[in-house]
Scaffold this active site. Structure first.
Site, short mmCIF file in Angstrom:
data_model
loop_
_atom_site.label_atom_id
_atom_site.label_comp_id
_atom_site.label_asym_id
_atom_site.label_seq_id
_atom_site.Cartn_x
_atom_site.Cartn_y
_atom_site.Cartn_z
N THR A 1 0.82 -1.21 0.00
CA THR A 1 0.00 0.00 0.00
C THR A 1 0.86 1.26 0.00
O THR A 1 2.00 1.23 0.48
CB THR A 1 -0.90 -0.02 1.25
N ASP A 2 0.29 2.36 -0.48
CA ASP A 2 1.01 3.64 -0.40
C ASP A 2 1.06 4.17 1.03
O ASP A 2 1.80 5.10 1.33
CB ASP A 2 0.36 4.68 -1.33
N GLU A 3 0.26 3.55 1.94
CA GLU A 3 0.20 4.07 3.31
C GLU A 3 1.52 3.89 4.06
O GLU A 3 1.76 4.52 5.08
CB GLU A 3 -0.97 3.44 4.07
N LYS B 1 2.33 -3.31 7.23
CA LYS B 1 2.62 -3.47 5.80
C LYS B 1 4.05 -3.03 5.49
O LYS B 1 4.74 -3.65 4.69
CB LYS B 1 1.62 -2.67 4.95
N TYR C 1 -1.79 -0.54 10.94
CA TYR C 1 -1.92 -1.22 9.64
C TYR C 1 -0.73 -0.91 8.75
O TYR C 1 -0.06 -1.81 8.24
CB TYR C 1 -3.23 -0.78 8.94
P1 NAD Z 1 -9.46 -7.56 2.15
O1 NAD Z 1 -9.48 -7.29 3.61
O2 NAD Z 1 -10.68 -7.30 1.33
O3 NAD Z 1 -9.06 -9.08 1.88
C1 NAD Z 1 -8.04 -9.71 2.59
C2 NAD Z 1 -8.18 -11.21 2.36
O4 NAD Z 1 -7.11 -11.86 3.12
C3 NAD Z 1 -9.49 -11.79 2.88
O5 NAD Z 1 -10.04 -12.67 1.92
C4 NAD Z 1 -9.09 -12.55 4.15
O6 NAD Z 1 -9.93 -13.68 4.41
C5 NAD Z 1 -7.66 -12.95 3.83
N1 NAD Z 1 -6.86 -13.16 5.04
C6 NAD Z 1 -6.76 -12.35 6.12
N2 NAD Z 1 -5.96 -12.90 7.06
C7 NAD Z 1 -5.52 -14.08 6.55
C8 NAD Z 1 -4.66 -15.11 7.03
N3 NAD Z 1 -4.09 -15.02 8.24
N4 NAD Z 1 -4.41 -16.17 6.23
C9 NAD Z 1 -4.98 -16.27 5.00
N5 NAD Z 1 -5.83 -15.34 4.51
C10 NAD Z 1 -6.09 -14.26 5.26
O7 NAD Z 1 -8.22 -6.73 1.59
P2 NAD Z 1 -8.01 -6.00 0.19
O8 NAD Z 1 -8.55 -4.62 0.31
O9 NAD Z 1 -8.47 -6.88 -0.88
O10 NAD Z 1 -6.43 -5.88 0.17
C11 NAD Z 1 -5.64 -6.94 -0.38
C12 NAD Z 1 -4.17 -6.54 -0.28
O11 NAD Z 1 -3.94 -5.33 -0.99
C13 NAD Z 1 -3.70 -6.30 1.16
O12 NAD Z 1 -2.40 -6.82 1.29
C14 NAD Z 1 -3.69 -4.78 1.27
O13 NAD Z 1 -2.74 -4.35 2.21
C15 NAD Z 1 -3.33 -4.38 -0.14
N6 NAD Z 1 -3.83 -3.06 -0.58
C16 NAD Z 1 -5.15 -2.73 -0.42
C17 NAD Z 1 -5.61 -1.50 -0.89
C18 NAD Z 1 -7.07 -1.11 -0.79
O14 NAD Z 1 -7.42 0.03 -1.11
N7 NAD Z 1 -7.96 -2.00 -0.38
C19 NAD Z 1 -4.71 -0.59 -1.48
C20 NAD Z 1 -3.36 -0.97 -1.60
C21 NAD Z 1 -2.94 -2.20 -1.15
P1 TYD Z 2 -10.74 3.92 4.38
O1 TYD Z 2 -11.70 3.50 3.32
O2 TYD Z 2 -10.81 3.28 5.73
O3 TYD Z 2 -9.27 3.74 3.75
P2 TYD Z 2 -7.83 4.23 4.34
O4 TYD Z 2 -7.98 4.63 5.75
O5 TYD Z 2 -7.01 2.98 4.20
O6 TYD Z 2 -7.40 5.33 3.43
O7 TYD Z 2 -10.86 5.48 4.58
C1 TYD Z 2 -10.71 6.39 3.50
C2 TYD Z 2 -10.83 7.79 4.07
O8 TYD Z 2 -12.16 8.00 4.55
C3 TYD Z 2 -9.92 8.04 5.26
O9 TYD Z 2 -9.45 9.38 5.22
C4 TYD Z 2 -10.83 7.85 6.46
C5 TYD Z 2 -12.16 8.31 5.95
N1 TYD Z 2 -13.36 7.62 6.53
C6 TYD Z 2 -14.40 8.39 7.06
O10 TYD Z 2 -14.36 9.64 7.07
N2 TYD Z 2 -15.47 7.72 7.59
C7 TYD Z 2 -15.56 6.37 7.60
O11 TYD Z 2 -16.56 5.80 8.10
C8 TYD Z 2 -14.48 5.60 7.03
C9 TYD Z 2 -14.51 4.10 7.03
C10 TYD Z 2 -13.40 6.28 6.50
#
Ligand code: NAD
Ligand code: TYD
Length: 353
Positions: free
Chosen positions: A135-137, A164, A160
């Site tokens: 992630t960019d975070e 990561k 989080y």
């Molecule tokens: P998500 O929470 O939707 O899915 C995570 C999946 O991992 C789920 O299916 C869960 O069951 C599985 N999981 C969790 N713990 C586990 C374990 N101990 N063993 C096996 N499986 C397990 O997450 P996402 O949003 O799809 O993100 C996927 C990846 O991409 C993550 O690594 C996240 O850090 C990264 N990422 C997400 C975003 C975003 O905006 N969602 C952006 C950049 C990077």
């Molecule tokens: P989120 O979807 O949790 O992603 P991330 O924290 O990983 O960027 O949140 C996106 C943005 O929205 C973040 O600035 C937090 C804000 N947010 C709210 O204002 N209210 C909410 O209920 C949630 C879940 C997020």
């Protein structure tokens, strides 16, 4: 050694939001690959996300926990994967604030387990590659200007992002110390179908449907950079196949939105889709207590992946949001299902006044 077209690829976290799009893309695009989807099916993992491809002959599901060291070692020695695309993670910042240890367990220990188990496979197969989806975070927070580049120093602020960042460092260290062939990508906020409704966009779509309050943290003047999930899946495909060993690629669509502006746009679009009076969803906006350590702004410089691998997003934000809202309106059964049980209890506790 297997032929290029006949590979066993392990995708972790394939039942989650992004993972399900990556699994589908690989199963449908690469008939010669066998895609093994390893997922613990936590509250965020849902096999309904893959119903349309579950019978494909080149797909198998494995239920298992990446933090279980013995289990992972056994699985890798039995299956002999040719590559790993690692997405399994605890992914929600708010949950990491209340339960950081489960983030250490899955995101750090789980990743190190996969790295250790990969070492043997990499020794036997010169084409083996470990791909960590990050992630960019990890770069921390930007002020009002500037972009995250691949060279930006890591400065994670939430449990989080710290977990990561830790896992990214382990991947890099396994490359330096043991010569493990790896690649990492760091992506901005994704949105699209199958996004669990605890994150901003799907939570707010769900709440608007049910006329529930829209909890905007702080003053809403926080900025995120949004990318349609299928464009992320396309970038992952490209980086896995064409990315240079030992490199990091930032992925993002140059699409920054202040939360409050995004929420207002979502309200307008939802009013139109639901045939509600203009302005009715905006009335649901409720400013609530801010998230501790809330990062002010994320914004990705995606020039490297564009220049070196030719990747660019395929949809505009307007098109992506439209597709996303339509998907949630058509899949309310999915929403009801995933918001019952564990998540519901968490959600109720979280927003109890
Ligand atoms: P998500 O929470 O939707 O899915 C995570 C999946 O991992 C789920 O299916 C869960 O069951 C599985 N999981 C969790 N713990 C586990 C374990 N101990 N063993 C096996 N499986 C397990 O997450 P996402 O949003 O799809 O993100 C996927 C990846 O991409 C993550 O690594 C996240 O850090 C990264 N990422 C997400 C975003 C975003 O905006 N969602 C952006 C950049 C990077
Ligand atoms: P989120 O979807 O949790 O992603 P991330 O924290 O990983 O960027 O949140 C996106 C943005 O929205 C973040 O600035 C937090 C804000 N947010 C709210 O204002 N209210 C909410 O209920 C949630 C879940 C997020």
């Amino acid at each position: 050694m297997k032929e290029y077209a006949q590979k066993d690829i392990l995708i972790t976290g394939g039942a989650g939001f992004i993972g399900s799009h990556v699994v589908r893309r690989f199963v449908e695009t690469y008939e010669g690959y066998h895609i093994h989807n390893l997922d613990a099916l936590t509250y965020a993992g849902n096999l309904e996300n893959l119903r349309d491809i579950e019978a494909a002959p080149n797909y198998s599901f494995i239920k298992g926990d990446i933090s279980d060291t013995d289990y992972i070692n056994q699985l890798f020695s039995q299956k002999g994967f040719d590559g790993v695309i690692h997405l399994a993670a605890e992914s929600h910042v708010d949950r990491s604030i209340t339960d950081p240890l489960s983030f250490v367990k899955t995101n750090v220990l789980g990743t190190v387990n996969l790295l250790n188990a990969s070492l043997d496979l990499a020794k036997r197969n010169p084409d083996f590659r470990f791909y960590h989806i990050s992630t960019d975070e990890v770069y921390g927070a930007l002020g009002n200007t500037g972009l995250f580049a691949e060279t930006t120093p890591y400065a994670p602020n939430s449990p989080y992002s710290a977990s990561k960042a830790g896992s990214d460092h382990f991947v890099r260290a396994y490359g330096e110390t043991y010569g493990l062939p790896y690649v990492i990508s760091n992506c901005s906020n994704n949105y699209g179908p199958n996004h669990f409704p605890e994150k901003l966009i799907p939570l707010f779509i769900n709440n608007i449907i049910h006329n529930k309050p829209l909890p905007v943290y702080g003053d809403g003047n926080y900025t995120r950079d949004w990318l349609y999930v299928k464009d992320h899946a396309a970038a992952i495909d490209l980086v896995f196949h064409k990315g240079k060993k030992g490199e990091t690629y930032n992925i993002g669509g140059f699409n920054e939105w202040k939360n409050i502006d995004l929420v207002r746009l979502l309200c307008q679009l939802m009013d139109a889709k639901l045939n509600r009076a203009e302005g009715s969803s905006e009335k649901l906006i409720t400013f609530v207590k801010d998230r501790p350590g809330h990062d002010l702004r994320y914004a990705i410089d995606a020039a490297k992946i564009h220049k070196e691998l030719g990747w660019e997003p395929s949809v505009t934000f307007e098109e992506g949001l439209d597709l996303t809202i339509d998907w949630y309106l058509k899949n309310q059964e999915w929403l009801d299902h995933v918001t019952s049980g564990d998540y519901k209890a968490y959600y109720q506790k979280q927003y109890q006044q």
